[in-house]
Design a protein around this motif. Structure first.
Motif, PDB file in Angstrom:
ATOM      1  N   UNK A 165      12.693  -0.170   5.191  1.00  0.00           N
ATOM      2  CA  UNK A 165      12.189   1.167   5.509  1.00  0.00           C
ATOM      3  C   UNK A 165      11.674   1.830   4.242  1.00  0.00           C
ATOM      4  N   UNK A 166      10.700   2.739   4.434  1.00  0.00           N
ATOM      5  CA  UNK A 166      10.138   3.475   3.311  1.00  0.00           C
ATOM      6  C   UNK A 166      10.280   4.971   3.515  1.00  0.00           C
ATOM      7  N   UNK A 167      10.598   5.679   2.427  1.00  0.00           N
ATOM      8  CA  UNK A 167      10.748   7.138   2.472  1.00  0.00           C
ATOM      9  C   UNK A 167      10.123   7.728   1.218  1.00  0.00           C
ATOM     10  N   UNK A 168       9.194   8.629   1.402  1.00  0.00           N
ATOM     11  CA  UNK A 168       8.538   9.239   0.238  1.00  0.00           C
ATOM     12  C   UNK A 168       9.479  10.247  -0.418  1.00  0.00           C
ATOM     13  N   UNK A 169       9.465  10.311  -1.753  1.00  0.00           N
ATOM     14  CA  UNK A 169      10.347  11.241  -2.476  1.00  0.00           C
ATOM     15  C   UNK A 169      10.214  12.683  -2.024  1.00  0.00           C
ATOM     16  N   UNK A 170       8.992  13.093  -1.631  1.00  0.00           N
ATOM     17  CA  UNK A 170       8.766  14.483  -1.215  1.00  0.00           C
ATOM     18  C   UNK A 170       9.274  14.759   0.193  1.00  0.00           C
ATOM     19  N   UNK A 171       9.623  13.720   0.937  1.00  0.00           N
ATOM     20  CA  UNK A 171      10.135  13.903   2.298  1.00  0.00           C
ATOM     21  C   UNK A 171      11.663  13.884   2.365  1.00  0.00           C
ATOM     22  N   UNK A 177       0.840  -1.201   0.000  1.00  0.00           N
ATOM     23  CA  UNK A 177       0.000   0.000   0.000  1.00  0.00           C
ATOM     24  C   UNK A 177       0.875   1.251   0.000  1.00  0.00           C
ATOM     25  N   UNK A 178       1.966   1.202   0.767  1.00  0.00           N
ATOM     26  CA  UNK A 178       2.868   2.362   0.848  1.00  0.00           C
ATOM     27  C   UNK A 178       3.395   2.753  -0.518  1.00  0.00           C
ATOM     28  N   UNK A 179       3.714   1.769  -1.352  1.00  0.00           N
ATOM     29  CA  UNK A 179       4.260   2.077  -2.673  1.00  0.00           C
ATOM     30  C   UNK A 179       3.171   2.354  -3.699  1.00  0.00           C
ATOM     31  N   UNK A 180       1.961   1.826  -3.458  1.00  0.00           N
ATOM     32  CA  UNK A 180       0.900   2.050  -4.438  1.00  0.00           C
ATOM     33  C   UNK A 180       0.252   3.418  -4.282  1.00  0.00           C
ATOM     34  N   UNK A 181       0.164   3.903  -3.046  1.00  0.00           N
ATOM     35  CA  UNK A 181      -0.452   5.210  -2.787  1.00  0.00           C
ATOM     36  C   UNK A 181       0.646   6.266  -2.699  1.00  0.00           C
ATOM     37  N   UNK A 182       0.516   7.297  -3.515  1.00  0.00           N
ATOM     38  CA  UNK A 182       1.522   8.350  -3.575  1.00  0.00           C
ATOM     39  C   UNK A 182       2.204   8.358  -4.924  1.00  0.00           C
ATOM     40  N   UNK A 183       2.475   9.535  -5.436  1.00  0.00           N
ATOM     41  CA  UNK A 183       3.140   9.661  -6.739  1.00  0.00           C
ATOM     42  C   UNK A 183       4.143  10.805  -6.686  1.00  0.00           C
ATOM     43  N   UNK A 184       5.436  10.509  -6.975  1.00  0.00           N
ATOM     44  CA  UNK A 184       6.031   9.217  -7.300  1.00  0.00           C
ATOM     45  C   UNK A 184       5.922   8.258  -6.116  1.00  0.00           C
ATOM     46  N   UNK A 185       6.111   6.960  -6.395  1.00  0.00           N
ATOM     47  CA  UNK A 185       5.912   5.965  -5.362  1.00  0.00           C
ATOM     48  C   UNK A 185       6.985   6.059  -4.280  1.00  0.00           C
ATOM     49  N   UNK A 186       6.642   5.540  -3.096  1.00  0.00           N
ATOM     50  CA  UNK A 186       7.557   5.547  -1.967  1.00  0.00           C
ATOM     51  C   UNK A 186       8.796   4.696  -2.272  1.00  0.00           C
ATOM     52  N   UNK A 187       9.955   5.169  -1.805  1.00  0.00           N
ATOM     53  CA  UNK A 187      11.171   4.362  -1.836  1.00  0.00           C
ATOM     54  C   UNK A 187      11.114   3.357  -0.693  1.00  0.00           C
ATOM     55  N   UNK A 188      11.238   2.079  -0.982  1.00  0.00           N
ATOM     56  CA  UNK A 188      11.313   1.047   0.048  1.00  0.00           C
ATOM     57  C   UNK A 188      12.602   0.270  -0.161  1.00  0.00           C
ATOM     58  N   UNK A 189      13.425   0.183   0.894  1.00  0.00           N
ATOM     59  CA  UNK A 189      14.744  -0.437   0.766  1.00  0.00           C
ATOM     60  C   UNK A 189      15.056  -1.306   1.975  1.00  0.00           C
ATOM     61  N   UNK A 215      14.139   7.777  -5.384  1.00  0.00           N
ATOM     62  CA  UNK A 215      13.493   8.884  -6.072  1.00  0.00           C
ATOM     63  C   UNK A 215      13.376  10.049  -5.095  1.00  0.00           C
ATOM     64  N   UNK A 216      13.701  11.255  -5.574  1.00  0.00           N
ATOM     65  CA  UNK A 216      13.684  12.447  -4.724  1.00  0.00           C
ATOM     66  C   UNK A 216      13.001  13.575  -5.472  1.00  0.00           C
ATOM     67  N   UNK A 217      12.003  14.203  -4.859  1.00  0.00           N
ATOM     68  CA  UNK A 217      11.361  15.371  -5.457  1.00  0.00           C
ATOM     69  C   UNK A 217      12.065  16.632  -4.969  1.00  0.00           C
ATOM     70  N   UNK A 218      12.611  17.388  -5.908  1.00  0.00           N
ATOM     71  CA  UNK A 218      13.277  18.647  -5.577  1.00  0.00           C
ATOM     72  C   UNK A 218      12.451  19.784  -6.154  1.00  0.00           C
TER      73      UNK A 218
END
Length: 343
Positions: free
Chosen positions: A264-270, A230-242, A308-311
């Motif tokens: 761990x997951x980190x959203x590109x916008x964060x 769900x973490x990767x499906x919801x949100x655009x771009x998708x969450x980074x999970x590593x 992925x990182x949103x700048x």
């Protein structure tokens, strides 16, 4: 108007079970969106609710009424399909009123209902036109109008905007949201586009392999996904999970509790860009995609893979440049070995 209740609903095609023991309660007046990857069963579930597909097991109730054996035309639902399915030889007015004519509704009442729906959808000036004389968006509005005039308790939408271009999709999305506010009916909407889901829904139902993974508001699913899927499906771009293993020391030093954590997951916008070696992570920009409002960076992080990182803003880190990335510990999502969220 009415709500909808599904209890242990299953649907099989031969030996293949497509819908697997689905339980769901939808309140009267809710706008609910089914999302999930291709083949997850979202359109099949919608067709089972509508009566276009037979139920293999379980119960479907519209309001208090059990509708398992009720034929589609008598369930009190109206469905809008991906294809407009308009009769090319009939005018807009005739297309919108055709279902009522088949049901032998009085012509005066048909005319009144069609006129009211046309006013709601701003189709007044097109009632005498034929489908070939309309744009894609206008044809879809006619299809929606045909559903409105039947006065259903529940509206069902099966990817109604997928045949439209990007600009028209945004416009029609706003029109459907406004329509829900005006009518107040329960609406169930199927899409593969999670942006549509986030912008339209009161409640999102995320499906995978015929099962419900999570139900909640867009904000709930974005902030507190139940699992990594769900973490990767919801949100655009998708969450980074590593995998957490290569980052254990770095994350612990930044105050992140890693008890029982496998990934761990980190959203590109964060993730915020900093000077090299000054952030939580250090990486190299492998690709920078300019989006207008900012850039989407593909950053190869040491030992952790590509993030992925949103700048935001006009400035963008250049391809091949080393940068730092920092994130607040509260914005790091933690998952166990089964991908389940850890609080």
């Amino acid at each position: 108007m009415a709500g909808l209740t599904l209890r242990n609903v299953t649907k099989s095609f031969g030996k293949v079970r497509v819908i697997k023991s689905v339980d769901l309660a939808i309140d009267d007046g809710d706008f609910v969106v089914f999302v999930g990857p291709s083949g997850c069963g979202k359109s099949t579930l919608l067709r089972v609710i509508s009566g276009l597909e037979d139920l293999s097991g379980g119960e479907i109730r519209i309001g208090e009424r059990l509708v398992n054996e009720v034929q589609a035309a008598k369930r009190g639902v109206a469905m809008v399909f991906q294809s407009y399915a308009l009769y090319p030889h009939l005018t807009v007015e005739q297309n919108m009123g055709f279902g009522l004519k088949v049901r032998k509704i009085r012509p005066a009442e048909i005319k009144s209902r069609v006129a009211e729906a046309a006013a709601t959808l701003k189709l007044d000036d097109y009632l005498g036109r034929y489908p070939r004389e309309l744009s894609g968006g206008q044809r879809q509005r006619v299809a929606i109008g045909r559903a409105i005039v039947s006065a259903p308790e529940i509206f069902l939408f099966d990817e109604p905007l997928s045949n439209l271009d990007a600009e028209l999709r945004v416009h029609m999305r706003a029109e459907i949201a406004a329509l829900h506010q005006r009518l107040g009916n329960t609406m169930i909407y199927v899409t593969h586009d999670q942006i549509e889901a986030m912008t339209l829904a009161d409640k999102i139902v995320v499906l995978r392999d015929g099962r419900i993974e999570q139900v909640g508001s867009p904000r709930e699913l974005y902030a507190r996904p139940n699992n990594a899927f769900v973490a990767q499906f919801i949100g655009s771009p998708k969450m980074n999970v590593a995998d957490v293993a290569p980052m254990t020391e770095i994350l612990r030093s930044s105050g992140c509790d890693l008890t029982g954590v496998a990934s761990v997951g980190m959203r590109p916008e964060h993730l915020a860009v900093t000077a090299p070696r000054e952030g939580t992570f250090t990486g190299m920009v492998a690709l920078s995609e300019y989006t207008g409002a900012g850039s989407l960076l593909h950053v190869e992080v040491e030992q952790a893979g590509t993030f992925l990182v949103l700048q935001n803003g006009p400035e963008s880190a250049e391809t091949g440049k080393e940068i730092g990335l920092t994130i607040e510990p509260g914005n790091i999502h933690r998952f166990n070995a089964e991908g389940i969220r850890l609080d």
